[in-house]
Design an enzyme around this catalytic site. Sequence first.
Site, PDB file in Angstrom:
ATOM      1  N   GLU A   1      -1.544  -5.539   8.316  1.00  0.00           N
ATOM      2  CA  GLU A   1      -0.759  -4.874   9.636  1.00  0.00           C
ATOM      3  C   GLU A   1      -1.337  -5.370  10.981  1.00  0.00           C
ATOM      4  O   GLU A   1      -2.562  -5.021  10.953  1.00  0.00           O
ATOM      5  CB  GLU A   1      -0.765  -3.150   9.408  1.00  0.00           C
TER       6      GLU A   1
ATOM      7  N   ASP B   1      -1.455  -6.418  -0.368  1.00  0.00           N
ATOM      8  CA  ASP B   1      -1.070  -5.657   0.918  1.00  0.00           C
ATOM      9  C   ASP B   1      -2.584  -5.234   1.117  1.00  0.00           C
ATOM     10  O   ASP B   1      -3.107  -4.509   0.446  1.00  0.00           O
ATOM     11  CB  ASP B   1      -0.193  -4.568   0.806  1.00  0.00           C
TER      12      ASP B   1
ATOM     13  N   ASP C   1       0.640  -1.305  -0.025  1.00  0.00           N
ATOM     14  CA  ASP C   1      -0.005  -0.069   0.039  1.00  0.00           C
ATOM     15  C   ASP C   1       0.883   1.380  -0.025  1.00  0.00           C
ATOM     16  O   ASP C   1       0.451   2.195   0.045  1.00  0.00           O
ATOM     17  CB  ASP C   1      -0.861  -0.071   1.097  1.00  0.00           C
ATOM     18  N   SER C   2       2.211   1.241   0.002  1.00  0.00           N
ATOM     19  CA  SER C   2       3.274   2.253  -0.120  1.00  0.00           C
ATOM     20  C   SER C   2       2.791   2.909  -1.732  1.00  0.00           C
ATOM     21  O   SER C   2       3.246   3.947  -1.667  1.00  0.00           O
ATOM     22  CB  SER C   2       4.760   1.703  -0.136  1.00  0.00           C
TER      23      SER C   2
ATOM     24  N   LYS D   1      -1.099  -9.697   2.909  1.00  0.00           N
ATOM     25  CA  LYS D   1      -0.463  -9.145   3.882  1.00  0.00           C
ATOM     26  C   LYS D   1      -1.236  -8.319   4.894  1.00  0.00           C
ATOM     27  O   LYS D   1      -2.047  -7.254   4.189  1.00  0.00           O
ATOM     28  CB  LYS D   1       0.838  -8.335   3.771  1.00  0.00           C
TER      29      LYS D   1
ATOM     30  N   GLU E   1       9.082  -3.928  10.724  1.00  0.00           N
ATOM     31  CA  GLU E   1       9.297  -2.644  10.175  1.00  0.00           C
ATOM     32  C   GLU E   1       9.933  -1.603  11.154  1.00  0.00           C
ATOM     33  O   GLU E   1       9.252  -1.366  12.236  1.00  0.00           O
ATOM     34  CB  GLU E   1       8.022  -1.959   9.321  1.00  0.00           C
TER      35      GLU E   1
HETATM   36  O1  KIV Z   1       3.384  -0.988   1.716  1.00  0.00           O
HETATM   37  C1  KIV Z   1       4.680  -1.514   1.734  1.00  0.00           C
HETATM   38  O2  KIV Z   1       5.238  -1.290   0.784  1.00  0.00           O
HETATM   39  C2  KIV Z   1       4.926  -2.170   2.616  1.00  0.00           C
HETATM   40  C3  KIV Z   1       6.113  -2.576   2.971  1.00  0.00           C
HETATM   41  C4  KIV Z   1       7.192  -1.382   3.330  1.00  0.00           C
HETATM   42  C5  KIV Z   1       6.608  -3.653   3.810  1.00  0.00           C
HETATM   43  O3  KIV Z   1       4.331  -2.650   3.535  1.00  0.00           O
END
Ligand code: KIV
Length: 264
Positions: free
Chosen positions: A116, A85, A46-47, A114, A183
């Site tokens: 959080e 994500d 989600d970056s 993934k 992280e």
């Molecule tokens: O969204 C992302 O890129 C991430 C990584 C920094 C692990 O969650």
Amino acid sequence: MSEKVTVKKILKKKEQKEKIAMITAYDAPFARAADEAGVDSILVGDSMAMVVLGMENTLSITLEEMVEHTRAVARVRPKALVIGDMPFMSYETGPIKAMESASLFVKAGADAVKLEGGEEVVDQIKAIIKVGIPVMGHIGLTPQRFLKLGGYRMVGKKKEEEEQLYRDAEAVQEAGAFAVVLEFVLADLAKKITEKLSIPTICIGAGPYCDGQVLVLHDVLGLSQQSPPFAKKYVDLFSIAREAISKYVKEVKSGEFPTQEYYK
Ligand code: KIV
């Protein structure tokens, strides 16, 4: 034997002490580049909110945007394990919502998801796994909670944070996650957690002692406007792109392009 990287193969890498290389990608061309470069896993992180869509943080990106970009990455049919994500508010409200959101990622071609959080998302992790979708955890600095954390800061310096991190790591493993991202955690603490867990730890800004590393692709390529202190820039692709485009602009203006070979 198939070359496809599976969850089973990722787990085996910890056993065999082989480091796991993971990177983010959000579209087909970069997914292809990452896959051909030999990464074990591609995270459609989600970056993307910041590095691709120009948002200020990860809170605004939608489930639909994340799923569409996961579909683009999966279309390349990477050998690497593709992880979608789960964005803010696509799982926090409970297991049913989490299962439904996770299902959209696998329907788009992801091999896993993934999310959080630690102890507070155990029910969601269990529910997603129950419907057959592998889950990667993500603890330490969890950017979707930067407001509560008070910014993007290192986690684990205070005793209570350290204790909470141990509890989160164990909770995520017990819930059935196949790996966990650590992280921006103190390196020594990341080392201890890595030794304690039987599932692989994947670090970002948490030192060299984890089972694997992940970085945001745009930080690695020099395409991010702002990178965290722990990211390594391997090339300044932004300058290379700007130079190439400016050459093109000059050639169009001067009539140097297109020459006959381009319109035969
Ligand atoms: O969204 C992302 O890129 C991430 C990584 C920094 C692990 O969650």
